[in-house]
Design a protein around this motif. Sequence first.
Motif, PDB file in Angstrom:
ATOM      1  N   GLU B  51       0.688  -1.601  -0.193  1.00  0.00           N
ATOM      2  CA  GLU B  51       0.089   0.242  -0.265  1.00  0.00           C
ATOM      3  C   GLU B  51       0.698   1.567   0.240  1.00  0.00           C
ATOM      4  OE1 GLU B  51      -3.905  -0.970   2.168  1.00  0.00           O
ATOM      5  OE2 GLU B  51      -2.422  -1.994   3.127  1.00  0.00           O
ATOM      6  N   LEU B  52       2.008   1.254   0.407  1.00  0.00           N
ATOM      7  CA  LEU B  52       2.704   2.158   0.418  1.00  0.00           C
ATOM      8  C   LEU B  52       3.409   2.159  -0.858  1.00  0.00           C
ATOM      9  CD1 LEU B  52       5.303   4.336   1.336  1.00  0.00           C
ATOM     10  CD2 LEU B  52       6.884   1.582   2.519  1.00  0.00           C
ATOM     11  N   LEU B  53       3.688   1.302  -1.189  1.00  0.00           N
ATOM     12  CA  LEU B  53       4.445   1.318  -2.595  1.00  0.00           C
ATOM     13  C   LEU B  53       3.107   2.448  -3.628  1.00  0.00           C
ATOM     14  CD1 LEU B  53       6.362  -1.431  -4.409  1.00  0.00           C
ATOM     15  CD2 LEU B  53       5.672   0.630  -5.421  1.00  0.00           C
ATOM     16  N   ALA B  54       2.549   1.718  -3.881  1.00  0.00           N
ATOM     17  CA  ALA B  54       0.853   1.747  -4.325  1.00  0.00           C
ATOM     18  C   ALA B  54       0.561   3.413  -3.908  1.00  0.00           C
ATOM     19  CB  ALA B  54      -0.666   1.460  -4.197  1.00  0.00           C
ATOM     20  N   GLU B  55       1.209   3.879  -3.322  1.00  0.00           N
ATOM     21  CA  GLU B  55       0.194   5.238  -2.864  1.00  0.00           C
ATOM     22  C   GLU B  55       1.528   6.696  -3.525  1.00  0.00           C
ATOM     23  OE1 GLU B  55      -0.633   6.153   0.715  1.00  0.00           O
ATOM     24  OE2 GLU B  55      -0.329   8.489   1.014  1.00  0.00           O
ATOM     25  N   LEU B  56       2.528   6.086  -3.116  1.00  0.00           N
ATOM     26  CA  LEU B  56       3.623   6.796  -3.330  1.00  0.00           C
ATOM     27  C   LEU B  56       3.643   6.838  -5.419  1.00  0.00           C
ATOM     28  CD1 LEU B  56       6.762   7.418  -3.235  1.00  0.00           C
ATOM     29  CD2 LEU B  56       7.005   5.096  -3.378  1.00  0.00           C
ATOM     30  N   PHE B  57       3.330   5.335  -6.118  1.00  0.00           N
ATOM     31  CA  PHE B  57       3.183   5.507  -7.020  1.00  0.00           C
ATOM     32  C   PHE B  57       2.289   6.832  -7.643  1.00  0.00           C
ATOM     33  CE2 PHE B  57       1.644   4.032 -10.854  1.00  0.00           C
ATOM     34  CZ  PHE B  57       2.764   4.099 -11.670  1.00  0.00           C
ATOM     35  N   LEU B  58       0.895   6.259  -7.189  1.00  0.00           N
ATOM     36  CA  LEU B  58       0.077   7.290  -7.582  1.00  0.00           C
ATOM     37  C   LEU B  58       0.568   8.408  -7.245  1.00  0.00           C
ATOM     38  CD1 LEU B  58      -2.949   5.597  -8.137  1.00  0.00           C
ATOM     39  CD2 LEU B  58      -4.439   6.642  -5.766  1.00  0.00           C
ATOM     40  N   SER B  59       0.639   8.876  -6.099  1.00  0.00           N
ATOM     41  CA  SER B  59       1.350  10.089  -5.999  1.00  0.00           C
ATOM     42  C   SER B  59       1.570  10.597  -6.869  1.00  0.00           C
ATOM     43  CB  SER B  59       1.529  10.775  -4.081  1.00  0.00           C
ATOM     44  OG  SER B  59       2.723  10.837  -4.893  1.00  0.00           O
ATOM     45  N   ARG B  60       2.829  10.259  -7.455  1.00  0.00           N
ATOM     46  CA  ARG B  60       4.277  11.241  -8.067  1.00  0.00           C
ATOM     47  C   ARG B  60       3.119  11.018  -9.916  1.00  0.00           C
ATOM     48  NH1 ARG B  60       5.505  11.795  -3.874  1.00  0.00           N
ATOM     49  NH2 ARG B  60       7.758  11.263  -2.787  1.00  0.00           N
ATOM     50  N   ALA B  61       2.671   9.878  -9.821  1.00  0.00           N
ATOM     51  CA  ALA B  61       1.510   9.528 -11.601  1.00  0.00           C
ATOM     52  C   ALA B  61       1.130  10.677 -11.219  1.00  0.00           C
ATOM     53  CB  ALA B  61       1.031   8.389 -11.490  1.00  0.00           C
ATOM     54  N   THR B  62       0.687  11.196 -10.446  1.00  0.00           N
ATOM     55  CA  THR B  62      -0.720  12.128 -10.384  1.00  0.00           C
ATOM     56  C   THR B  62      -0.214  13.762 -10.512  1.00  0.00           C
ATOM     57  OG1 THR B  62      -1.969  11.589  -8.620  1.00  0.00           O
ATOM     58  CG2 THR B  62      -2.543  13.382  -9.365  1.00  0.00           C
ATOM     59  N   ALA B  63       1.444  13.298 -10.325  1.00  0.00           N
ATOM     60  CA  ALA B  63       1.951  14.697  -9.969  1.00  0.00           C
ATOM     61  C   ALA B  63       2.248  15.039 -11.258  1.00  0.00           C
ATOM     62  CB  ALA B  63       2.717  15.177  -9.241  1.00  0.00           C
ATOM     63  N   LEU B  64       2.946  14.217 -11.939  1.00  0.00           N
ATOM     64  CA  LEU B  64       3.987  14.803 -12.963  1.00  0.00           C
ATOM     65  C   LEU B  64       2.631  14.798 -14.468  1.00  0.00           C
ATOM     66  CD1 LEU B  64       6.242  13.665 -15.323  1.00  0.00           C
ATOM     67  CD2 LEU B  64       5.765  11.643 -15.195  1.00  0.00           C
ATOM     68  N   ASN B  65       1.674  13.482 -14.551  1.00  0.00           N
ATOM     69  CA  ASN B  65       0.437  14.055 -15.273  1.00  0.00           C
ATOM     70  C   ASN B  65      -0.026  15.163 -15.136  1.00  0.00           C
ATOM     71  OD1 ASN B  65       0.648  11.075 -16.242  1.00  0.00           O
ATOM     72  ND2 ASN B  65      -0.722  10.655 -15.209  1.00  0.00           N
ATOM     73  N   ARG B  66      -0.575  15.881 -14.127  1.00  0.00           N
ATOM     74  CA  ARG B  66      -0.881  17.022 -13.706  1.00  0.00           C
ATOM     75  C   ARG B  66       0.140  17.869 -14.803  1.00  0.00           C
ATOM     76  NH1 ARG B  66      -3.323  17.635  -8.989  1.00  0.00           N
ATOM     77  NH2 ARG B  66      -1.321  17.194  -7.671  1.00  0.00           N
ATOM     78  N   GLU B  67       1.292  18.166 -14.533  1.00  0.00           N
ATOM     79  CA  GLU B  67       2.750  18.729 -15.055  1.00  0.00           C
ATOM     80  C   GLU B  67       1.940  18.780 -16.554  1.00  0.00           C
ATOM     81  OE1 GLU B  67       7.341  20.055 -14.439  1.00  0.00           O
ATOM     82  OE2 GLU B  67       5.736  19.406 -12.907  1.00  0.00           O
ATOM     83  N   ARG B  68       2.301  17.371 -17.522  1.00  0.00           N
ATOM     84  CA  ARG B  68       1.746  17.073 -18.690  1.00  0.00           C
ATOM     85  C   ARG B  68       0.461  18.462 -19.235  1.00  0.00           C
ATOM     86  NH1 ARG B  68       3.617  10.735 -19.316  1.00  0.00           N
ATOM     87  NH2 ARG B  68       6.088  11.072 -20.402  1.00  0.00           N
TER      88      ARG B  68
END
Lengths: 221, 221
Positions: B51-68
């Motif tokens: 769950e740590l991994l999932a949350e970390l990934f989701l958080s970073r993916a969201t940030a990257l996609n937001r910028e894109r």
Amino acid sequence: MSTDLTRSAILTAAEQLYAERSFGEVSLRDIVAAAGVNLAAVNYHFGSKDELLAELFLSRATALNRERFAELKAAEAAGGGRTEPRAILRALAGPPIRWCLGADRQRSAAARFMTRASVETVPPIRKIVERDISHLRRFADALRRALPERDEVDIYWGLHFALAMIRQTITDSNRLRKLSGDLCDLDDVDAIIERIVSVAGFALSAQHAPTGQPATVSTRR
Amino acid sequence: MSTDLTRSAILTAAEQLYAERSFGEVSLRDIVAAAGVNLAAVNYHFGSKDELLAELFLSRATALNRERFAELKAAEAAGGGRTEPRAILRALAGPPIRWCLGADRQRSAAARFMTRASVETVPPIRKIVERDISHLRRFADALRRALPERDEVDIYWGLHFALAMIRQTITDSNRLRKLSGDLCDLDDVDAIIERIVSVAGFALSAQHAPTGQPATVSTRR
DNA sequence: GATAGTTTCATACAATAGTTTGAAATGCAA
DNA sequence: TTGCATTTCAAACTATTGTATGAAACTATC
């Protein structure tokens, strides 16, 4: 000794499993179960898990490079003094794409394993990969000879991009298929190779924008 | 609660470690040691390692996609009715390349982690990745609108190749540097982005050879 | 300042990892 | 056959993994 059936059973089982799952997810017990051999056989024949992985990688890398070099030599022989750049790229992309997307299942596992190894850097493999870029150098040299008038930098970037497209096509073909709604035909191996060769060929020989003008989005207008 | 210093310490430590080493090589004890927190804190705050991994990934993916998406929207707004394809590609490639090769260390770890996550398919992340290709679809749609006369297949392949070059440049920049003998300048981030955009732009808009007939680069008009 | 709720901590737990062991089985030469 | 080396096997070993526990420390409200 002689045939060493156990040895090769372990190697192919490991390759099969590593082709599907991540290195960290595959245990020795998984491997020996798939191979139908005893757990201790791995340490008896290879010394350790890491040495098994290293030997497997080295063996497959050698096979792949052998095939690439054979095509490269054939292309150079056919081209006489002046080898066509696209023929060189075809020698680079053809073998792994055919191994992976072609009909041959056995080689598919090999290519998938190789791709994982090139991406998922685990210590025993990392050492080998970092040390040995000689096969890439050979392709870089061939391209330099084929395109003597071009900037060396473009050659290296073109090679880099060619490897990028090969890898992505092998690892993420499923996503492409899904994204395109099955529009992209991943069974037509030759067409895929030609597409990669075409784009990489452009990367090699086109004029690319210099540092100054393009500017980032933030400074844009 | 409030700031939850421990939580974010764990997240950034995990990101840092996962950026460097493989998922299988990083243990919870490594993470908590780097974060300077207690071992039990992970399970307390996240429930489990997955769950740590999932949350970390989701958080970073969201940030990257937001910028894109921000760049994509800006490009579409600037282009009016007709957005330039290269601007769309720039919105796709710019953020991750800048994150990873730019000066900002914090974001470098984020991008490297993201790249590993996209490659090293481990169950908790796999689920998220397979489910969510909506951000790619958004870019595909933008490109289709920008190039209405082109075959859809070329659009998808171009997108596929763009992602390939981005990924390879992030993960294998060291090999490129070494292979080229430091000839390739990996500090000039804008030039790298333009190079990727240029090649991907070609992939999008060029005529590619069908199965039988391998054509040369020069056949492009 | 006592108390309820939250967070941290050292420690223990069960499971799984890779590796080792020594005996049994096998193959092969004399 | 006997004898010797190689290979296989079940089992045990040690280390490490993710997770759970219950007490201690902290925070904030009354």
